[in-house]
Design a protein around this motif. Structure first.
Motif, PDB file in Angstrom:
ATOM      1  N   ARG A   1     -64.615 -48.345 -18.098  1.00 39.58           N
ATOM      2  CA  ARG A   1     -64.995 -49.059 -18.497  1.00 39.58           C
ATOM      3  C   ARG A   1     -64.159 -50.484 -18.656  1.00 39.58           C
ATOM      4  N   VAL A   2     -62.850 -49.460 -18.962  1.00 39.32           N
ATOM      5  CA  VAL A   2     -61.630 -50.662 -19.150  1.00 39.32           C
ATOM      6  C   VAL A   2     -61.665 -51.604 -17.491  1.00 39.32           C
ATOM      7  N   ARG A   3     -62.133 -51.778 -16.767  1.00 37.85           N
ATOM      8  CA  ARG A   3     -61.882 -52.006 -15.699  1.00 37.85           C
ATOM      9  C   ARG A   3     -62.796 -52.926 -15.976  1.00 37.85           C
ATOM     10  N   VAL A   4     -64.075 -52.556 -16.263  1.00 42.34           N
ATOM     11  CA  VAL A   4     -64.904 -53.799 -15.976  1.00 42.34           C
ATOM     12  C   VAL A   4     -64.820 -54.683 -16.931  1.00 42.34           C
ATOM     13  N   PHE A   5     -64.135 -54.427 -18.020  1.00 45.54           N
ATOM     14  CA  PHE A   5     -63.865 -54.954 -19.512  1.00 45.54           C
ATOM     15  C   PHE A   5     -63.420 -55.937 -18.526  1.00 45.54           C
ATOM     16  N   LEU A   6     -61.502 -55.870 -18.114  1.00 44.63           N
ATOM     17  CA  LEU A   6     -60.408 -56.529 -17.452  1.00 44.63           C
ATOM     18  C   LEU A   6     -60.659 -57.302 -16.208  1.00 44.63           C
ATOM     19  N   ARG A   7     -61.750 -56.818 -15.165  1.00 45.20           N
ATOM     20  CA  ARG A   7     -61.700 -57.340 -14.519  1.00 45.20           C
ATOM     21  C   ARG A   7     -63.818 -58.866 -14.355  1.00 45.20           C
ATOM     22  N   VAL A   8     -64.644 -57.774 -14.743  1.00 43.23           N
ATOM     23  CA  VAL A   8     -65.937 -58.877 -15.030  1.00 43.23           C
ATOM     24  C   VAL A   8     -65.929 -59.152 -16.600  1.00 43.23           C
TER      25      VAL A   8
END
Length: 291
Positions: free
Chosen positions: A194-201
């Motif tokens: 979820r963290v990477r989805v927030f940061l990357r998307v």
């Protein structure tokens, strides 16, 4: 007359009322404000007409006025950044919809129905030495003698974030809601948490809404008068309080107009930085995604 020319003429006629309104009620008052700012200081209650820039020199040469200008910019930036950190979870919840999203929307929007004066006085009661916050800290054993937050920059910051938070949550929610759900699902299927989805998307695609929200919160905080006056008083004044004192208390209209003109220039300049930075970030992330 051709159809295209007729459409163009009708479009211009439709826009004319809006242009006239802006000229009369926006451009003309601002030009009058700038005109007052270059008039000589008042002596014995009478303005001395004549072109001078002493009012602007005075704003930057006197430590008190310079510190108030710096405090105003700093407070606006801090309120914008803190509001952004709080706004993202709320905006994501609103964008996802459902019962919880509707409840969050109601919680965010409902305070707008309460007058800002009432909200500021409510915060003054909460943040005073005998207020609810200090009572809770004392009874919970967190602090034996908690400091008074009222009439400090912290009080102004807390209340400003509360008052202007909806103005960043709603643009962010609109930007996040426009993101196709399939993009986040594809990222999670590729192994992103979820963290990477927030940061990357979510974060890159919501930059336009973030820029609008930051601009609104900063502008409203920097130009605020009621909240800083009630919660900051004479100990942490912002430029709005200073303009009020110069115009109504000291009857120094030219210097008050100069301060107001500086406020407009500062707000517009920093807003341009916000928007230009958002544009560059969007181009960079888009180019990175394309590669």
């Amino acid at each position: 007359m051709s159809r295209a020319r007729a459409d163009s003429l009708s479009g211009a006629l439709l826009v004319l009322p809006a242009i006239g309104f802006l000229l009369v009620f926006f451009l003309a008052p601002n030009l009058l404000l700038v005109g007052y700012s270059v008039i000589a200081r008042m002596e014995a209650g009478v303005m001395q007409y004549g072109l001078t820039f002493d009012n602007y020199v005075r704003a930057f040469s006197v430590d008190l006025y310079w510190l108030v200008l710096v405090r105003t910019v700093r407070m606006g930036l801090m309120a914008a950044l803190v509001s952004a950190a709080i706004a993202y979870p709320l905006a994501i919840a609103i964008a996802q919809g459902g019962l919880f999203g509707r409840v969050v929307t109601l919680v965010v929007v409902t305070p707008l129905l309460v007058n800002v004066v009432i909200r500021s006085y409510a915060w003054s009661q909460l943040l005073s030495r005998q207020g609810a916050l200090n009572w809770a800290l004392t009874n919970l054993g967190i602090a034996e003698n908690p400091p008074q937050l009222l009439y400090t920059e912290w009080a102004v910051l807390i209340a400003s974030v509360h008052v202007f938070l909806p103005f960043i949550v709603l643009p962010l929610a609109a930007a996040i809601g426009a993101i196709a759900p399939e993009i986040g699902q594809a990222a999670r299927m590729a192994g992103a948490n979820r963290v990477r989805v927030f940061l990357r998307v979510i974060l890159p695609l919501s930059v336009p809404g973030l820029a609008v929200g930051l601009s609104l919160v900063f502008s409203l905080t920097a130009a605020a008068y009621v909240t800083p006056q009630i919660l900051g008083g004479n100990f942490s004044p912002l430029i709005g309080t200073l303009i009020h004192q110069q115009v109504l208390a000291l009857n120094d209209w030219p210097f008050g107009a100069a301060l107001a003109s500086l406020l407009i220039v500062l707000v517009l300049s920093i807003n341009l930085v916000f928007l230009r930075g958002a544009e560059r970030l969007t181009r960079r992330w888009t180019a990175g995604a394309g590669n």
